[in-house]
Design an enzyme around this catalytic site. Structure first.
Site, PDB file in Angstrom:
ATOM      1  N   ASP A 187      65.374   5.051   8.811  1.00 18.90           N
ATOM      2  CA  ASP A 187      66.491   3.470   8.395  1.00 18.90           C
ATOM      3  C   ASP A 187      65.396   1.630   8.293  1.00 18.90           C
ATOM      4  O   ASP A 187      65.465   1.450   7.135  1.00 18.90           O
ATOM      5  CB  ASP A 187      67.203   3.041   9.252  1.00 18.90           C
ATOM      6  CG  ASP A 187      68.244   3.906   9.769  1.00 18.90           C
ATOM      7  OD1 ASP A 187      68.334   4.988   8.583  1.00 18.90           O
ATOM      8  OD2 ASP A 187      68.873   4.500  10.478  1.00 18.90           O
ATOM      9  N   ARG A 216      68.344  -4.503  23.877  1.00 20.50           N
ATOM     10  CA  ARG A 216      68.618  -5.013  22.332  1.00 20.50           C
ATOM     11  C   ARG A 216      68.243  -6.663  22.187  1.00 20.50           C
ATOM     12  O   ARG A 216      68.083  -7.168  21.206  1.00 20.50           O
ATOM     13  CB  ARG A 216      70.328  -4.952  21.872  1.00 20.50           C
ATOM     14  CG  ARG A 216      70.269  -2.940  21.215  1.00 20.50           C
ATOM     15  CD  ARG A 216      69.323  -2.323  21.064  1.00 20.50           C
ATOM     16  NE  ARG A 216      69.565  -0.742  20.536  1.00 20.50           N
ATOM     17  CZ  ARG A 216      68.396  -1.068  19.615  1.00 20.50           C
ATOM     18  NH1 ARG A 216      67.323  -0.860  18.760  1.00 20.50           N
ATOM     19  NH2 ARG A 216      68.624   0.826  19.686  1.00 20.50           N
ATOM     20  N   ASP A 264      74.876  -1.989  18.674  1.00 17.94           N
ATOM     21  CA  ASP A 264      73.591  -2.716  18.175  1.00 17.94           C
ATOM     22  C   ASP A 264      73.596  -3.457  17.801  1.00 17.94           C
ATOM     23  O   ASP A 264      73.338  -4.831  17.429  1.00 17.94           O
ATOM     24  CB  ASP A 264      72.328  -1.010  18.017  1.00 17.94           C
ATOM     25  CG  ASP A 264      71.642  -0.178  18.819  1.00 17.94           C
ATOM     26  OD1 ASP A 264      72.716  -1.187  20.429  1.00 17.94           O
ATOM     27  OD2 ASP A 264      71.931   0.118  18.706  1.00 17.94           O
ATOM     28  N   SER A 291      69.248  11.489  16.482  1.00 13.52           N
ATOM     29  CA  SER A 291      69.202  10.420  16.101  1.00 13.52           C
ATOM     30  C   SER A 291      68.205  10.022  18.372  1.00 13.52           C
ATOM     31  O   SER A 291      69.825   9.840  18.567  1.00 13.52           O
ATOM     32  CB  SER A 291      70.104   9.633  15.705  1.00 13.52           C
ATOM     33  OG  SER A 291      70.070   8.370  15.809  1.00 13.52           O
TER      34      SER A 291
HETATM   35  N1  ARG Z   1      76.141   4.630  22.937  1.00  7.36           N
HETATM   36  C1  ARG Z   1      74.836   3.828  23.279  1.00  7.36           C
HETATM   37  C2  ARG Z   1      74.972   2.376  22.918  1.00  7.36           C
HETATM   38  O1  ARG Z   1      75.300   1.487  22.310  1.00  7.36           O
HETATM   39  C3  ARG Z   1      73.787   3.567  23.209  1.00  7.36           C
HETATM   40  C4  ARG Z   1      72.938   3.953  21.421  1.00  7.36           C
HETATM   41  C5  ARG Z   1      71.669   4.290  20.593  1.00  7.36           C
HETATM   42  N2  ARG Z   1      71.363   2.993  20.012  1.00  7.36           N
HETATM   43  C6  ARG Z   1      70.565   4.166  18.978  1.00  7.36           C
HETATM   44  N3  ARG Z   1      70.412   3.561  17.796  1.00  7.36           N
HETATM   45  N4  ARG Z   1      71.147   5.694  18.917  1.00  7.36           N
HETATM   46  O2  ARG Z   1      74.073   1.788  24.014  1.00  7.36           O
END
Ligand code: ARG
Length: 394
Positions: free
Chosen positions: A13, A93, A122, A173
């Site tokens: 990505d 993040r 995110d 992922s």
């Molecule tokens: N669901 C989790 C969160 O929102 C994990 C997200 C994982 N992110 C990713 N880009 N694969 O914190």
């Protein structure tokens, strides 16, 4: 000259964002930054190599110590949790965005670019920090804007000479940092699909875990873990070591239904061996040193903290307020907890603290210090209103 700072993981990505920033968005200069929060060294290297191949000005920033000390430790003190998930991706993040802001200031950027989709959390976490600290900078989220599919991305990458690694053909992922690993995608999204063994990398399956249990003693100072079996360890080393030990014994696999911020309900799989072990021990120690009102009330505080952490509101004043309470209590969360790891479980086998609100002399069956005769009146009044209620209802 216009410059964009791309938060770069080295994955597909964010890699396709590089030619896109030049060709579709017209930036003269693309600066990439990869923040090391404890993901595999090979991923960091891959990002560097790809950035070189694609001719960006690249920064790798080692934020491991800061992540452990200033993000994971506060999460431990708050028993950081959202719906059974130890907020591992969530708390990384804001730090990643913070480091991107530092790079943006250094290079005098006009805009940020990130690879978050429009379906996840995110985007909220990263953009909040960017907007809070550099409101003058634009933010571009091509994945969200263009509604891209993986197939299109791979085709575009091949056309533009973006190296496509083997791993993108894989269905999962994955997001990784030292506090946890999140595995999403493919059939894993189906709530009823049984996750295959291959998704796990840090944890052994409980069936294959050693038949011999492993005991250890975890030491805490001010609510933060500081030692294993009496040996003082730096935050990063302690967390890594715990991941290794707990993972070896099959501890830390988490499978939950999770409510994302925009209301999407999703099935999520995590492996967080150190987080599960350390949080178990931390709660056990709090239970020894805190009053029952503190314990009851802190559950509410912790839950609010977990929600803010999940939402990436790392600089929210409410979070500071909650932490004032949390940190005050942590002043007494000093001591040791004995843990036993065995075939997928971690159990508390003992706890000790100089601040223990426990007196053997008072609690023991064999002692007369606690004057039981004093209890008669308290017991007689117990349930007064409930008894009155029975009477008035007949
Ligand atoms: N669901 C989790 C969160 O929102 C994990 C997200 C994982 N992110 C990713 N880009 N694969 O914190």
């Amino acid at each position: 000259m216009s410059t964009v700072v791309l938060v770069y993981s080295g994955g597909l990505d964010t890699s396709v964002c590089i030619p896109m920033m030049r060709e579709d968005y017209g930036f003269d200069k693309v600066v990439t930054c990869t923040i090391d929060v404890g993901q595999p060294a090979a991923d960091i290297k891959e990002a560097e190599d790809k950035a070189n191949a694609l001719g960006t000005e690249h920064y790798t920033i080692d934020a491991k110590d800061e992540f452990a000390r200033d993000f994971i430790f506060p999460a431990i003190k708050a028993n950081g949790d959202y719906e059974g998930y130890p907020v591992s991706t969530s708390i990384a993040r804001p730090l990643i965005a913070l480091k991107a802001v530092e790079v943006a200031r250094k290079v005098g950027a006009d805009a940020f670019c990130h690879g978050c989709t429009g379906k996840g959390n995110d985007q909220f976490r990263i953009e909040f920090v960017m907007r809070a600290l550099m409101p003058q900078c634009g933010i571009i989220a091509p994945m969200r804007e263009k509604n891209m599919t993986r197939k299109w991305e791979i085709e575009y990458a091949r056309q533009k000479g973006v190296p496509v690694s083997q791993s993108v053909e894989k269905i999962w992922s994955i997001d990784e940092n030292m506090w946890g690993r999140s595995i999403e995608g493919g059939r894993l999204e189906e709530p009823d699909f049984v996750p295959p063994e291959e998704i796990y990398k840090w944890t052994r399956s409980p069936q294959d875990a050693p038949i011999q249990p492993r005991d250890l003693e975890l030491g805490f100072e001010d609510g933060a873990p500081v030692s294993i079996d009496g040996q003082t360890l730096a935050p990063v080393d302690l967390i890594m070591k715990m991941n290794q030990i707990a993972g070896e014994h099959g501890v830390g696999r988490i499978d939950v239904m999770e409510d994302r911020m925009m209301g999407l309900k999703v099935r999520e799989n995590y492996e967080c061996p150190a987080a599960v072990a350390i949080l178990t021990a931390h709660k056990a120690l709090e239970a020894l040193v805190s009053t029952r009102d503190e314990i009851r009330f802190k559950k509410l505080v912790d839950q609010e903290w977990g929600k803010l952490a999940y939402e990436g509101l790392w600089f929210d004043p409410f979070k500071e307020d909650l932490e004032a309470f949390i940190n005050k209590i942590q002043e007494r969360v000093i001591g040791t907890v004995k843990l036993r790891f065995y075939k997928g479980s971690v159990k508390v086998m003992g706890r000790a603290s100089k601040y223990a609100l426990y007196s053997e002399d008072l609690a023991s069956f064999d002692s007369q210090t606690f004057d039981q005769t004093k209890m008669e009146g308290m017991v007689a009044i117990h349930g007064l209103q409930a008894r009155m209620y029975r009477e008035v209802r007949g």
